[in-house]
Enzyme design. Structure first.
Site, PDB file in Angstrom:
ATOM      1  N   THR A  23     -35.409-105.638  20.828  1.00  0.00           N
ATOM      2  CA  THR A  23     -34.889-106.008  22.150  1.00  0.00           C
ATOM      3  C   THR A  23     -34.300-104.822  22.915  1.00  0.00           C
ATOM      4  O   THR A  23     -34.229-104.863  24.140  1.00  0.00           O
ATOM      5  CB  THR A  23     -33.785-107.074  22.009  1.00  0.00           C
ATOM      6  OG1 THR A  23     -32.737-106.544  21.184  1.00  0.00           O
ATOM      7  CG2 THR A  23     -34.333-108.350  21.398  1.00  0.00           C
ATOM      8  N   THR A  71     -35.610-106.307  15.475  1.00  0.00           N
ATOM      9  CA  THR A  71     -34.763-107.169  14.640  1.00  0.00           C
ATOM     10  C   THR A  71     -35.524-108.347  14.060  1.00  0.00           C
ATOM     11  O   THR A  71     -35.287-108.749  12.912  1.00  0.00           O
ATOM     12  CB  THR A  71     -33.567-107.680  15.480  1.00  0.00           C
ATOM     13  OG1 THR A  71     -32.733-106.568  15.789  1.00  0.00           O
ATOM     14  CG2 THR A  71     -32.759-108.725  14.752  1.00  0.00           C
TER      15      THR A  71
HETATM   16  N1  ASN Z   1     -32.090-102.585  17.455  1.00  0.00           N
HETATM   17  C1  ASN Z   1     -33.008-103.703  17.562  1.00  0.00           C
HETATM   18  C2  ASN Z   1     -34.291-103.187  18.210  1.00  0.00           C
HETATM   19  O1  ASN Z   1     -34.325-102.990  19.400  1.00  0.00           O
HETATM   20  C3  ASN Z   1     -32.381-104.805  18.355  1.00  0.00           C
HETATM   21  C4  ASN Z   1     -33.152-106.109  18.377  1.00  0.00           C
HETATM   22  O2  ASN Z   1     -34.346-106.143  18.227  1.00  0.00           O
HETATM   23  N2  ASN Z   1     -32.463-107.212  18.627  1.00  0.00           N
HETATM   24  O3  ASN Z   1     -35.242-102.915  17.514  1.00  0.00           O
END
Ligand code: ASN
Length: 316
Positions: free
Chosen positions: A87, A11
């Site tokens: 994440t 993200t």
């Molecule tokens: N879907 C994203 C990922 O894991 C979530 C994030 O980075 N907050 O790439």
């Protein structure tokens, strides 16, 4: 002091598309350049993008290995490393890096964001600033810097799907690194590893299928280490043992870990050579099985590796 920032996706470096947020080249590079130009980040920061940038939902053991190789390759030129990562599977990657880089002499700071750098209320800027500072000051090992907290990379879990401080980790005095006299790169190859959660009325056929088709199994047990004991469940566990498929038992509870032996309903685990995962998260157990299978050919050696604390992942 020089820091290498390895950008893998997530993200933090995403932008809006008709399908939702997706990685966009240049977002993290531009943010780092602006932070250095404004003086909010001091020292030399090189950015290395691992293409293609991905949503971390798509990460595999090959991605963990590639990040570890990149850090190992550049270990002589940089005082610290930052890994920007999605994440959703960040906890798996952090644990994999802890185990993959024995004897690491520098800090590796894994970070990301819940809201992209391309939106006004991003948490990415603060996390980047904190991570780049930690890369200069943290002790050697793999840490997760997120939402103002620095957490043990081998014990971290994503505990919230929306909050800006999305990660937690049970504290320990053990550093998040495997001790070794020299920096090493452990082999890390993809394997078929199942992560199964027991439930009331759990179908032992699922476990039997995993024992038949997989190279290793993480079993998320109830509480301190109980399972819905049955002849079929015992037969499936014995099948895994007979085939040399390591099984690691961890708790479904977020805190407290395992105490196998407390209840008779956990005896099936003991009787079948299942590894007591102690305080390990399911994520750490999942990547540790990959490491055990990549490093050791014999079941006994795999079992001994899995049962021993390597980098604080099992510590009380
Ligand atoms: N879907 C994203 C990922 O894991 C979530 C994030 O980075 N907050 O790439």
């Amino acid at each position: 002091m020089a820091t290498l920032l390895i950008h893998t996706g997530g993200t933090i470096g995403m932008a809006q598309t008709p399908d939702g947020f997706a990685p966009r080249d240049g977002v993290v590079e531009d943010a780092v350049a602006a932070l250095v130009a404004s003086g909010k980040v001091t020292g030399e920061v090189d950015v290395l993008r691992l293409d293609p940038l991905i949503d971390s939902a798509l990460a595999t053991a090959q991605d963990w290995a590639r990040i570890a190789q990149t850090i190992h390759h550049h270990r002589g030129r940089f005082d610290g490393f930052v890994v920007t990562h999605g994440t959703d599977t960040l906890a798996y990657t952090a644990a994999a890096l802890c185990l993959a880089l024995p004897g690491l002499a520098q800090p590796v700071i894994v970070t990301g964001a819940m809201r992209p750098l391309t939106v006004a209320d991003t948490d990415g800027t603060a996390n980047l600033i904190d991570a780049l500072a930690a890369a200069r000051t943290a002790p050697a090992g793999v840490w997760v810097q997120f939402g103002g907290k620095r957490l043990h990379g081998g014990r971290v879990r994503k505990a919230h799907s929306q909050a800006l401080d999305a990660f937690t980790a049970a504290p320990t005095d053990r550093a998040p690194r495997v001790t070794a006299p020299d920096p090493q790169l452990s082999p890390l190859r993809p394997h078929e590893v199942a992560l199964l959660t027991v439930t009331p009325g759990f179908s032992a056929a699922l476990l039997d299928h995993a024992a038949t088709t997989c190279d290793g199994i993480v079993l998320r047990c109830f509480g301190a280490g109980t399972v819905p004991d049955s002849p079929a469940l015992r037969a499936a566990l014995r099948k895994a043992q007979g085939k040399g498929v390591p099984v690691v038992a961890v708790s479904q509870c977020a805190e407290g870990g395992m105490q196998i032996g407390t209840y008779a309903a956990g005896k099936a685990l003991r009787d079948s050579g299942v590894v007591d995962g102690g305080q390990m998260t399911a994520e750490a157990a999942f990547v540790k099985i990959h490491h055990a299978l990549s490093c050791f050919a014999q079941f006994d050696a795999q079992h001994a590796y899995l049962a021993a604390d390597q980098c604080g992942e099992m510590a009380e």
